[in-house]
Design an enzyme around this catalytic site. Sequence first.
Site, PDB file in Angstrom:
ATOM      1  N   HIS A   1      48.570 -16.221   2.550  1.00  0.00           N
ATOM      2  CA  HIS A   1      47.313 -15.526   2.303  1.00  0.00           C
ATOM      3  C   HIS A   1      46.620 -16.118   1.084  1.00  0.00           C
ATOM      4  O   HIS A   1      47.259 -16.636   0.184  1.00  0.00           O
ATOM      5  CB  HIS A   1      47.545 -14.020   2.103  1.00  0.00           C
ATOM      6  CG  HIS A   1      48.530 -13.707   1.033  1.00  0.00           C
ATOM      7  ND1 HIS A   1      49.897 -13.823   1.216  1.00  0.00           N
ATOM      8  CD2 HIS A   1      48.368 -13.302  -0.254  1.00  0.00           C
ATOM      9  CE1 HIS A   1      50.517 -13.493   0.105  1.00  0.00           C
ATOM     10  NE2 HIS A   1      49.618 -13.186  -0.815  1.00  0.00           N
ATOM     11  N   TRP A   2      45.304 -16.077   1.107  1.00  0.00           N
ATOM     12  CA  TRP A   2      44.480 -16.511  -0.018  1.00  0.00           C
ATOM     13  C   TRP A   2      44.237 -15.327  -0.945  1.00  0.00           C
ATOM     14  O   TRP A   2      44.023 -14.211  -0.484  1.00  0.00           O
ATOM     15  CB  TRP A   2      43.116 -16.988   0.472  1.00  0.00           C
ATOM     16  CG  TRP A   2      43.130 -18.261   1.244  1.00  0.00           C
ATOM     17  CD1 TRP A   2      43.307 -18.404   2.589  1.00  0.00           C
ATOM     18  CD2 TRP A   2      42.940 -19.572   0.719  1.00  0.00           C
ATOM     19  NE1 TRP A   2      43.236 -19.718   2.920  1.00  0.00           N
ATOM     20  CE2 TRP A   2      43.008 -20.467   1.795  1.00  0.00           C
ATOM     21  CE3 TRP A   2      42.709 -20.072  -0.564  1.00  0.00           C
ATOM     22  CZ2 TRP A   2      42.855 -21.829   1.635  1.00  0.00           C
ATOM     23  CZ3 TRP A   2      42.557 -21.436  -0.716  1.00  0.00           C
ATOM     24  CH2 TRP A   2      42.637 -22.298   0.372  1.00  0.00           C
TER      25      TRP A   2
END
Length: 150
Positions: A118-119
């Site tokens: 995930h960013w």
Amino acid sequence: MKQLWAPWRLEYIQGEEPQSCIFCDPYVHEDKDGLILYRGSLSTVLLNKYPYNSGHLLVAPKMHKAKLEDLTPEEASDLLSLVTHSIKALKKELEPEGFNIGMNLGTSAGAGVIDHLHWHIVPRWQGDVNFMPLVAEVKVIPEHLLQTAK
């Protein structure tokens, strides 16, 4: 002495380990906290429940993947598009002066969720008390999470 207030942190400190993936849950469960901002066919955007700063967003693929190189071209494109859209939305709503954007892949890189990449998109402002973690091992969040969600 001044008090720092972050009431949502107690749930994290005292809570049990999640039994399911926090990034897969938005596709299975209702958004009881109002923190899911977007659910797409390939990716999701949600507010970080334990933010580093107000407006801290997480952008994750729908499919449970730990490695960046395992993303399909469509998933990679969708994620970058959502990161870009999220930055535009944060600029409009919160008017940050900058951003920290990135991902931690693997435990040694600092990943809290190691099996679903995930960013992180963290809005930044001049004087947003960046020194606090270094001096006092404290992070100050000036806005309540539910206000940020609105």
